[in-house]
Write a protein that holds these residues in place. Structure first.
Motif, PDB file in Angstrom:
ATOM      1  N   GLU A   5       0.981  -1.282   0.087  1.00  0.00           N
ATOM      2  CA  GLU A   5       0.270  -0.016  -0.137  1.00  0.00           C
ATOM      3  C   GLU A   5       0.780   1.231  -0.007  1.00  0.00           C
ATOM      4  OE1 GLU A   5      -2.610   0.007   3.244  1.00  0.00           O
ATOM      5  OE2 GLU A   5      -3.714  -1.579   2.260  1.00  0.00           O
ATOM      6  N   CYS A   6       0.502   2.200  -0.679  1.00  0.00           N
ATOM      7  CA  CYS A   6       1.048   3.508  -0.690  1.00  0.00           C
ATOM      8  C   CYS A   6       0.818   4.129   0.696  1.00  0.00           C
ATOM      9  CB  CYS A   6       0.640   4.578  -1.845  1.00  0.00           C
ATOM     10  SG  CYS A   6       1.096   6.343  -1.584  1.00  0.00           S
ATOM     11  N   PRO A   7       1.992   4.874   1.382  1.00  0.00           N
ATOM     12  CA  PRO A   7       1.917   5.198   2.698  1.00  0.00           C
ATOM     13  C   PRO A   7       0.950   6.393   2.880  1.00  0.00           C
ATOM     14  CG  PRO A   7       3.963   5.565   1.827  1.00  0.00           C
ATOM     15  CD  PRO A   7       3.073   4.642   0.901  1.00  0.00           C
ATOM     16  N   ASN A   8       0.825   7.067   1.495  1.00  0.00           N
ATOM     17  CA  ASN A   8       0.192   8.338   1.435  1.00  0.00           C
ATOM     18  C   ASN A   8      -1.413   8.088   1.199  1.00  0.00           C
ATOM     19  OD1 ASN A   8       2.436  10.214   1.506  1.00  0.00           O
ATOM     20  ND2 ASN A   8       2.628   9.222  -0.459  1.00  0.00           N
ATOM     21  N   CYS A   9      -1.713   7.242   0.316  1.00  0.00           N
ATOM     22  CA  CYS A   9      -3.264   7.148  -0.223  1.00  0.00           C
ATOM     23  C   CYS A   9      -3.795   5.565  -0.084  1.00  0.00           C
ATOM     24  CB  CYS A   9      -3.292   7.740  -1.674  1.00  0.00           C
ATOM     25  SG  CYS A   9      -2.906   6.429  -2.785  1.00  0.00           S
ATOM     26  N   ASN A  10      -2.862   4.798   0.413  1.00  0.00           N
ATOM     27  CA  ASN A  10      -3.418   3.461   0.832  1.00  0.00           C
ATOM     28  C   ASN A  10      -3.836   2.668  -0.565  1.00  0.00           C
ATOM     29  OD1 ASN A  10      -2.795   3.707   3.539  1.00  0.00           O
ATOM     30  ND2 ASN A  10      -4.660   4.577   3.780  1.00  0.00           N
ATOM     31  N   GLU A  11      -3.433   3.007  -1.144  1.00  0.00           N
ATOM     32  CA  GLU A  11      -3.706   2.337  -2.933  1.00  0.00           C
ATOM     33  C   GLU A  11      -2.852   1.137  -2.975  1.00  0.00           C
ATOM     34  OE1 GLU A  11      -6.650   2.318  -4.786  1.00  0.00           O
ATOM     35  OE2 GLU A  11      -7.557   3.840  -3.347  1.00  0.00           O
ATOM     36  N   ILE A  12      -2.931   0.320  -3.941  1.00  0.00           N
ATOM     37  CA  ILE A  12      -1.786  -0.501  -4.118  1.00  0.00           C
ATOM     38  C   ILE A  12      -0.867  -0.113  -5.022  1.00  0.00           C
ATOM     39  CG2 ILE A  12      -1.311  -2.873  -5.342  1.00  0.00           C
ATOM     40  CD1 ILE A  12      -2.875  -3.046  -2.576  1.00  0.00           C
ATOM     41  N   ASP A  30       1.653   6.208  -8.453  1.00  0.00           N
ATOM     42  CA  ASP A  30       1.073   6.338  -9.691  1.00  0.00           C
ATOM     43  C   ASP A  30      -0.416   6.874  -9.635  1.00  0.00           C
ATOM     44  OD1 ASP A  30       3.215   5.715 -11.347  1.00  0.00           O
ATOM     45  OD2 ASP A  30       2.366   3.471 -11.241  1.00  0.00           O
ATOM     46  N   ASN A  31      -0.946   6.601  -8.102  1.00  0.00           N
ATOM     47  CA  ASN A  31      -2.250   6.687  -7.748  1.00  0.00           C
ATOM     48  C   ASN A  31      -2.768   8.449  -7.381  1.00  0.00           C
ATOM     49  OD1 ASN A  31      -3.395   4.124  -8.218  1.00  0.00           O
ATOM     50  ND2 ASN A  31      -2.043   3.718  -6.632  1.00  0.00           N
ATOM     51  N   CYS A  32      -1.862   8.720  -6.242  1.00  0.00           N
ATOM     52  CA  CYS A  32      -2.013  10.170  -5.712  1.00  0.00           C
ATOM     53  C   CYS A  32      -0.964  11.121  -6.144  1.00  0.00           C
ATOM     54  CB  CYS A  32      -1.974   9.862  -4.218  1.00  0.00           C
ATOM     55  SG  CYS A  32      -0.396   9.490  -3.759  1.00  0.00           S
ATOM     56  N   ASN A  33       0.018  10.605  -6.866  1.00  0.00           N
ATOM     57  CA  ASN A  33       1.218  11.601  -7.272  1.00  0.00           C
ATOM     58  C   ASN A  33       2.161  12.159  -6.185  1.00  0.00           C
ATOM     59  OD1 ASN A  33       0.822  11.164 -10.304  1.00  0.00           O
ATOM     60  ND2 ASN A  33      -0.925  12.338  -9.989  1.00  0.00           N
ATOM     61  N   LYS A  34       2.236  11.535  -5.024  1.00  0.00           N
ATOM     62  CA  LYS A  34       2.884  11.949  -3.691  1.00  0.00           C
ATOM     63  C   LYS A  34       4.180  11.166  -3.836  1.00  0.00           C
ATOM     64  CE  LYS A  34      -0.837  13.946  -1.255  1.00  0.00           C
ATOM     65  NZ  LYS A  34      -1.697  13.839  -0.001  1.00  0.00           N
ATOM     66  N   ALA A  47       7.223   0.847   2.761  1.00  0.00           N
ATOM     67  CA  ALA A  47       7.068   2.143   2.164  1.00  0.00           C
ATOM     68  C   ALA A  47       6.819   3.015   3.344  1.00  0.00           C
ATOM     69  CB  ALA A  47       5.853   1.789   1.122  1.00  0.00           C
ATOM     70  N   TYR A  48       7.454   4.443   3.174  1.00  0.00           N
ATOM     71  CA  TYR A  48       7.316   5.505   4.167  1.00  0.00           C
ATOM     72  C   TYR A  48       6.865   6.599   3.544  1.00  0.00           C
ATOM     73  CZ  TYR A  48      10.719   2.818   7.136  1.00  0.00           C
ATOM     74  OH  TYR A  48      11.175   1.915   7.739  1.00  0.00           O
ATOM     75  N   ASP A  49       6.037   7.636   4.182  1.00  0.00           N
ATOM     76  CA  ASP A  49       5.621   8.748   3.572  1.00  0.00           C
ATOM     77  C   ASP A  49       6.807   9.647   4.171  1.00  0.00           C
ATOM     78  OD1 ASP A  49       5.345   9.604   6.179  1.00  0.00           O
ATOM     79  OD2 ASP A  49       3.337   9.556   6.102  1.00  0.00           O
TER      80      ASP A  49
END
Length: 69
Positions: A5-12, A30-34, A47-49
């Motif tokens: 999971e993305c640590p920013n948006c929780n998407e895969i 790729d999902n939130c561009n962060k 994965a870390y923000d």
């Protein structure tokens, strides 16, 4: 492949496993561009923000090294 999971948006997110590990990579979701940092490891990848990463590690741009605080 590393999937989690993305640590920013929780998407895969999906990343490739490097030849040598563990290794750090800075990526953009790729999902939130962060941006996020990935510790790629064959045992446990994390994965870390940006904020969480900076609390745990110091990045030395001059020597291209990352050290635990």
């Amino acid at each position: 492949m590393i999937t989690g999971e993305c640590p920013n948006c929780n998407e895969i997110i999906t990343n490739s496993m490097p030849e040598q590990s563990p290794a750090f990579f800075r990526r953009t979701c790729d999902n939130c561009n962060k941006p996020y940092w990935l510790l790629a490891s064959r045992i446990q990848s994390i994965a870390y923000d940006l904020e969480a990463f900076e609390k745990e590690y110091i990045v030395d741009e001059k020597t291209k090294q990352i050290k635990k605080r």
